[in-house]
Design a protein around this motif. Structure first.
Motif: not given
Ligand SMILES: Nc1nc2c(ncn2[C@@H]2O[C@H](COP(=O)(O)OP(=O)(O)OP(=O)(O)O)[C@@H](O)[C@H]2O)c(=O)[nH]1
Ligand SMILES: [Mg+2]
Length: 173
Positions: A14, A16-19, A39-40, A150
């Motif tokens: 969580n 923001g890796k996928t983002s 999520t991923t 992030n």
């Molecule tokens: N405001 C804001 N929200 C962000 C940013 N990057 C990610 N998010 C939010 O953070 C949450 C997690 O983002 P993901 O990209 O799913 O994170 P992840 O690391 O891939 O998560 P996992 O796959 O579960 O490990 C989501 O609600 C995104 O919309 C950012 O730069 N700004």
């Protein structure tokens, strides 16, 4: 033709890796983004091209959740006299460990197969032991690591950058 770089995007769940991959790929449909852990669930590959030239293979990976458990396993079942790569390989080839730490094994396997890793950090978080454990096991893969912050708005990064510097990670984005 250049040989494409392969870059694993890793970090706590969580963060923001996928983002980040969506941003780098300019593709808002890549993968699944949700404000929830885990999520991923699998490694996902994406390619950045420049015309016909393949530049970078990006790998989205599941979030690390129990690096402490992995480190406990490594300390119990592998020898400190072996190098990090040997110890990680022993972890990856152990069926039981692989089963118990399924998500972490996917991440470590991908880092071992990549040229380098980006380590995504949620800058709102304090420097907890679990993040240090993540960096310890990642460092054992002996690949260059680029920390990427992030959620940096209004955050003081000093504690994080001090901890990273102690691990010879002096450059970050
Ligand atoms: N405001 C804001 N929200 C962000 C940013 N990057 C990610 N998010 C939010 O953070 C949450 C997690 O983002 P993901 O990209 O799913 O994170 P992840 O690391 O891939 O998560 P996992 O796959 O579960 O490990 C989501 O609600 C995104 O919309 C950012 O730069 N700004
Ligand atoms: Mg994700």
């Amino acid at each position: 033709m250049t040989t494409p770089l392969s870059l694993a995007v890793v970090g706590h769940t969580n963060t923001g890796k996928t983002s980040l991959l969506r941003t780098l790929l300019r593709d808002s449909t890549f993968g699944e983004v949700k404000n929830a852990p885990s999520t991923t669930r699998h490694v996902e590959e994406a390619l950045i091209n420049d015309g016909d030239d393949s530049l970078v293979y990006l790998y989205d990976t599941p979030g690390l959740e129990d690096a402490g458990g992995v480190l406990d396993w490594l300390e119990t079942h592998t020898s400190a006299r072996d190098d990090g790569i040997e110890r990680i390989q022993q972890f990856l080839s152990n069926h039981e460990a692989h089963h118990e730490f399924n998500q972490e094994a996917k991440v470590l396997r991908q880092v071992m197969q990549s040229d380098m890793a980006m380590y995504v950090i949620d800058a709102r978080e304090p420097v907890l032991d679990k993040y240090k454990d993540e960096l310890t096991i990642l460092s054992w893969c002996a690949k260059p690591i680029m920390p990427v912050f992030n959620f940096t708005q209004n955050q003081d990064l000093t504690a994080w950058t001090n901890m990273l510097a102690r691990r010879t990670l002096h450059v970050y984005a």
